[in-house]
Design an enzyme around this catalytic site. Structure first.
Site, PDB file in Angstrom:
ATOM      1  N   SER A  52       0.847  -1.193   0.000  1.00  0.00           N
ATOM      2  CA  SER A  52       0.000   0.000   0.000  1.00  0.00           C
ATOM      3  C   SER A  52       0.876   1.232   0.000  1.00  0.00           C
ATOM      4  O   SER A  52       1.922   1.263   0.655  1.00  0.00           O
ATOM      5  CB  SER A  52      -0.865  -0.017   1.266  1.00  0.00           C
ATOM      6  OG  SER A  52      -1.324   1.293   1.553  1.00  0.00           O
ATOM      7  N   ASP A 150     -20.542   2.579   8.367  1.00  0.00           N
ATOM      8  CA  ASP A 150     -19.441   2.732   7.409  1.00  0.00           C
ATOM      9  C   ASP A 150     -19.659   1.841   6.191  1.00  0.00           C
ATOM     10  O   ASP A 150     -19.552   2.287   5.044  1.00  0.00           O
ATOM     11  CB  ASP A 150     -18.105   2.362   8.075  1.00  0.00           C
ATOM     12  CG  ASP A 150     -17.896   3.101   9.389  1.00  0.00           C
ATOM     13  OD1 ASP A 150     -18.680   4.017   9.673  1.00  0.00           O
ATOM     14  OD2 ASP A 150     -16.964   2.749  10.132  1.00  0.00           O
TER      15      ASP A 150
HETATM   16  C1  GLA Z   1     -17.401   4.176  13.770  1.00  0.00           C
HETATM   17  C2  GLA Z   1     -18.126   2.843  13.604  1.00  0.00           C
HETATM   18  C3  GLA Z   1     -19.549   3.057  13.058  1.00  0.00           C
HETATM   19  C4  GLA Z   1     -20.306   4.107  13.859  1.00  0.00           C
HETATM   20  C5  GLA Z   1     -19.449   5.367  14.070  1.00  0.00           C
HETATM   21  C6  GLA Z   1     -20.101   6.365  14.985  1.00  0.00           C
HETATM   22  O1  GLA Z   1     -17.183   4.758  12.519  1.00  0.00           O
HETATM   23  O2  GLA Z   1     -17.421   2.002  12.733  1.00  0.00           O
HETATM   24  O3  GLA Z   1     -20.246   1.823  13.041  1.00  0.00           O
HETATM   25  O4  GLA Z   1     -20.769   3.589  15.075  1.00  0.00           O
HETATM   26  O5  GLA Z   1     -18.176   5.049  14.580  1.00  0.00           O
HETATM   27  O6  GLA Z   1     -21.265   6.847  14.421  1.00  0.00           O
END
Ligand code: GLA
Length: 342
Positions: A52, A150
């Site tokens: 990477s 995400d």
């Molecule tokens: C991280 C986690 C998500 C979410 C956010 C807060 O990004 O991976 O699942 O809980 O924090 O919103």
């Protein structure tokens, strides 16, 4: 097929509003962004070799469903190995990754890596299965019990659209993102710290609150007031944040950036005071952004504990975000992850 060349791409995501709501069955308003991770290489039977431009050292291992992930070095290879196990991969690859996404910044670089790696293995299930696989890989790789914010944003992103996600049933509704607005992201300079253990602790509190008063997305402030101490404050954040997401989605549809911005700044205060995941650097950045002309509102984005803030701005209000903190970006809502055999 052995020797077959491939290239895949997974975007990062920015959450406009609705943090620490996903694992509590609440609501969020994120979008995929035009910063991300691409992987190009060729398929190879039985082993993985991945380098990477953003992460040190090459990851190499033989595919083995019984691999001990905790022993894989460099550490970022644990995400790759966890995905290999989840995909049940027989065919690996020799490939290199290029990234425009900062790591440890709250823009989902680990989820983007997991999704890009799953596609590199030739994952062929449905988009929802891909998102769920990424979530399981995160838990397997580093033990973080994340929600689906995400992965859903990265897989289901759509250019020029934000998305309202209802985590009660993972339903997604797209909301056109106005052309005359900018999304500005500034890095605080603080890599996320303590996030893993504190994250799990916050999630456990929310689960306890749900047991006592039912789904937080529907909870009233009277329900929340029956809880005690920290539990009350955590639940209040989630309940009020879900309401802010609903109102922000309506305001975005009505092309009312002033209301969206106000809700974002209120969200930051709630993450700071009730959920306790902000830092003084993030607080100062939000305050500073809110003094600039053309900025409608700002908040920390993602899990908090450092990382980035996001601001909603009039188009062109901040031309050089990097000049403000050293690292910053103007991003556009983008399409989700994709794969292409070449
Ligand atoms: C991280 C986690 C998500 C979410 C956010 C807060 O990004 O991976 O699942 O809980 O924090 O919103």
């Amino acid at each position: 097929m052995n020797g077959q060349a491939f290239t895949v791409h997974a975007p990062g995501r920015v959450n406009l509003i609705g943090d620490h709501t996903d694992y509590a069955g609440g609501l969020a308003l994120p979008c995929a962004i035009d910063l991300g991770i691409s992987i190009s290489g060729t398929h190879e039977q039985g082993r993985v070799e991945l380098s990477s431009d953003a992460l040190a050292d090459t990851v190499t291992f033989d595919l083995d469903p019984a691999v001990n992930i905790a022993l894989i070095e460099p550490q970022w290879g644990r995400y790759v190995a966890a995905v290999a196990v989840e995909v049940n991969a027989a065919q690996g690859f020799t490939a290199s990754a290029t990234s425009t996404l900062p790591t440890g910044a709250g823009l989902s670089s680990s989820a983007a890596l997991e999704i890009a790696v799953a596609l590199s293995f030739g994952f062929s299930g449905s988009p929802m299965e891909l998102a769920l696989l990424g979530q399981r890989a995160e838990l397997r790789a580093v033990g973080v019990p994340c929600g689906l914010l995400d992965q859903l944003s990265i897989v289901f992103g759509r250019a020029e659209n934000a998305m309202v996600i209802d985590f009660a049933d993972n339903a997604i509704e797209y909301v056109a993102f106005p052309n005359d607005l900018d999304i500005v992201i500034l890095h605080s300079g603080q890599e996320r710290q303590l996030a893993d253990s504190e994250y799990a602790e916050r999630r456990a509190s929310c689960e306890l609150a749900v047991k006592q008063i039912g789904p937080l997305a529907q909870a009233s402030l009277t329900d929340v007031a029956t809880l005690e101490g920290d539990l009350q404050r955590r639940a209040r954040h989630v309940a009020t944040e879900c309401e802010r997401v609903r109102n922000a989605a309506t305001a975005l549809r009505n092309n009312d950036p002033i209301t969206v911005g106000d809700l974002m700044t209120q969200s930051h205060a709630s993450l700071r005071d009730d959920f306790n995941v902000s830092t003084s650097v993030l607080d100062e950045l939000v305050e500073r952004l809110n003094t600039l002309s053309g900025v409608y509102g700002a908040r920390l984005t993602g899990a908090g504990f450092g990382g980035c803030v996001v601001a909603l701005c009039e188009r062109g209000a901040i031309n050089e975000p990097a000049a403000l903190t050293g690292r910053g970006w103007i991003v556009r809502p983008s399409d989700g992850a994709r794969q292409r055999a070449i």
